[in-house]
Enzyme design. Structure first.
Site, PDB file in Angstrom:
ATOM      1  N   ASP A  42      -7.140   9.190   8.779  1.00  0.00           N
ATOM      2  CA  ASP A  42      -6.479   9.426   7.492  1.00  0.00           C
ATOM      3  C   ASP A  42      -5.242   8.557   7.256  1.00  0.00           C
ATOM      4  O   ASP A  42      -4.382   8.435   8.139  1.00  0.00           O
ATOM      5  CB  ASP A  42      -6.008  10.884   7.379  1.00  0.00           C
ATOM      6  CG  ASP A  42      -7.109  11.878   7.640  1.00  0.00           C
ATOM      7  OD1 ASP A  42      -8.266  11.472   7.844  1.00  0.00           O
ATOM      8  OD2 ASP A  42      -6.801  13.085   7.657  1.00  0.00           O
ATOM      9  N   GLU A 219      -9.552  19.675   2.897  1.00  0.00           N
ATOM     10  CA  GLU A 219      -8.631  18.828   3.636  1.00  0.00           C
ATOM     11  C   GLU A 219      -7.876  17.872   2.704  1.00  0.00           C
ATOM     12  O   GLU A 219      -8.326  17.545   1.609  1.00  0.00           O
ATOM     13  CB  GLU A 219      -9.389  18.010   4.688  1.00  0.00           C
ATOM     14  CG  GLU A 219      -9.917  18.844   5.840  1.00  0.00           C
ATOM     15  CD  GLU A 219     -10.231  17.996   7.058  1.00  0.00           C
ATOM     16  OE1 GLU A 219      -9.746  18.339   8.154  1.00  0.00           O
ATOM     17  OE2 GLU A 219     -10.986  17.007   6.918  1.00  0.00           O
TER      18      GLU A 219
END
Length: 479
Positions: A42, A219
């Protein structure tokens, strides 16, 4: 030596140990950000601070699999030339011993501050989660302030990825969560000082606001305004494929609506996928000093054939997308490559009055690393196909109004596709790197992002029109 310094030293030693092996990989990218070794996922802490862009990222330096994450760190003055900075966060404290998970960055009183999730697991694998704060006066060296938010009632320990912003002199934070009923949620908090946080409520989620079943965990949420609309960007886990939609293991998209800061509720419309390709997840945005809403995404998907990437043999895996600017048109987000990428262009080739009937190839169009643009003036064919490096095919079927990206599967070697509905094709902008491709259709109305692993010497590009002709102009720049 303290625990943080020791972990950073170990990571730096691993980078040095594998540097030559990593750099010998024929699939290393030229204009995409990658890990120096190990696994990248990420994007974190994207911000422009004191005139310089900072992009942090989830990083496991010790293996090409997920584990106790660090925060790696790149910075740039122009979104093109990036400097690898020292490691920002290492999982050294009790509240983060199994990973400094994703989070965001903000400026406060002249300091660059990071809010992130501390991940903790016991010997049985049971998880605990903490929201943590770190700060820096120089943008490079970070001091950990510790835990600022513990798990509130009503949620499981799948509670992470804080994204923080200021609105009307108050700080707000949205967190990705799972309710005790195992429903995906985005949860809103507020604070006056970034250290004491008050829960406001659920922004959106499964079985809320008429949404129905929409995943068991949400998420990497991001909440921001675009053209006076509140946008909730989120990566739900647990969506089932529906025709051309949701075909990756986990997916990313957004809702458009209006956020009530008092109740925390986002009154929203339908969910739109942000990218239709094989590898795109967990994007994060920021606003720069030009007022642009910028985005980076992870060019990967968790648990989706990650062990099949050939780069693993050279001790690295995954990359970031190119930076994109978000625009809002006709109720939808459009994504466009940032204009700074034009500074990479060289060896311009312009072809006008190109007529594809039935096949068109031109040796100067071939290449390894480049940007290609095609403007369509006449589309009098059933289908246009563009084959790149004999590895991927871009296809637009006018009769069916479908755009298709086809590639060779990383696991089976058979063709696999991602698709979207498209009424007409007017423009293609394609960024080709050694092992990555990003396709922007009709000025960024639809985007496909994917990894590809062709024969490194294959530079072919072939255009084909079926049952008719396609006419237009083509520009190409080497990068």
């Amino acid at each position: 030596m303290d625990r943080s310094s020791d972990l950073i030293r170990q990571a730096e030693q691993t980078v040095a140990e594998y540097k030559d092996i990593v750099n010998q990989d024929k699939y290393r990218l030229h204009f995409h950000l990658m890990p120096p070794v190990g696994l990248l996922n990420d994007p974190n802490g994207l911000i422009q601070w004191e005139g310089r862009y900072h992009l942090f990222y989830q990083w496991n330096p010790f293996k090409t699999a997920h584990g106790a994450k660090f925060w790696g760190h790149y910075s740039s003055s122009n979104l093109v030339d990036w400097k690898e900075e020292k490691i920002a966060l290492a999982p050294s404290e009790w509240f983060e011993k199994n990973g400094c998970y994703s989070g965001s960055a903000i400026e406060d009183n002249g300091k660059l501050k990071l809010l992130y999730t501390g991940n903790v697991k016991d010997e049985m694998g049971n998880r605990k989660t903490y929201q943590c704060l770190a700060e820096s006066t120089n943008g490079i060296d970070f001091h950990k302030k510790g835990v600022v938010l513990r798990l509130p009632e009503g949620y499981t320990a799948h509670f992470r990825d804080p994204k923080v912003w200021k609105y009307e002199e108050k700080w707000y934070m949205v967190i990705g969560a799972q309710s005790e009923q195992l429903d995906g949620r985005a949860v809103l908090f507020s604070s006056n000082d970034l250290e004491e946080w008050t829960i406001i409520g659920d922004v959106a989620g499964t079985n809320l606001n008429g949404l129905g079943n929409f995943g068991y965990m949400w998420e990497c949420p991001d909440l921001f305004q675009l053209e006076h609309n509140d946008i909730l960007l989120v990566s739900p886990q647990g969506l089932k494929p529906e025709g051309m939609l949701y075909n990756n293991v986990y997916n990313t998209g957004y809702f458009v609506g209006r956020l009530d800061y008092q109740t925390g509720v986002l009154e929203h419309g339908e969910f739109f996928e942000l990218d239709r390709g094989f590898e795109f997840y967990a994007p994060q945005t920021t606003v720069d000093n030009q007022g642009r809403r910028l985005l980076f995404g992870w060019m990967g998907v968790p648990e989706q054939e990650e062990d099949k990437h050939p780069t693993i043999s050279h001790h690295w895996i995954h990359a970031m997308t190119i930076p994109r600017e978000l625009l809002f048109r006709d109720g939808r987000i459009y994504q466009q490559p940032v204009k700074e990428l034009q500074n990479l262009r060289k060896n311009e080739l312009t072809l006008t009055d190109v007529r594809i009937e039935p096949e068109y190839s031109f040796s100067q169009l071939e290449g390894s690393v480049y940007e290609l643009q095609m403007h369509v003036e006449e589309f009098e064919a059933e289908q246009l196909e563009i084959t790149i490096k004999d590895s991927v095919r871009l296809m637009f079927n006018k009769n069916e109004q479908v755009f298709t990206l086809e590639r060779v599967s990383l696991s089976t070697g058979a063709p696999e596709v991602r698709q979207c509905q498209l009424t007409n094709l007017t423009k293609l902008q394609v960024f080709v790197d050694t092992s990555a491709i990003e396709i922007f259709i009709n000025d960024g109305k639809e985007i496909f992002t994917a990894r590809m692993f062709p024969d490194v010497d294959n530079k072919r590009m072939v255009f084909q029109a079926r049952d008719g002709h396609v006419k237009g102009s083509i520009q190409k720049w080497d990068f």
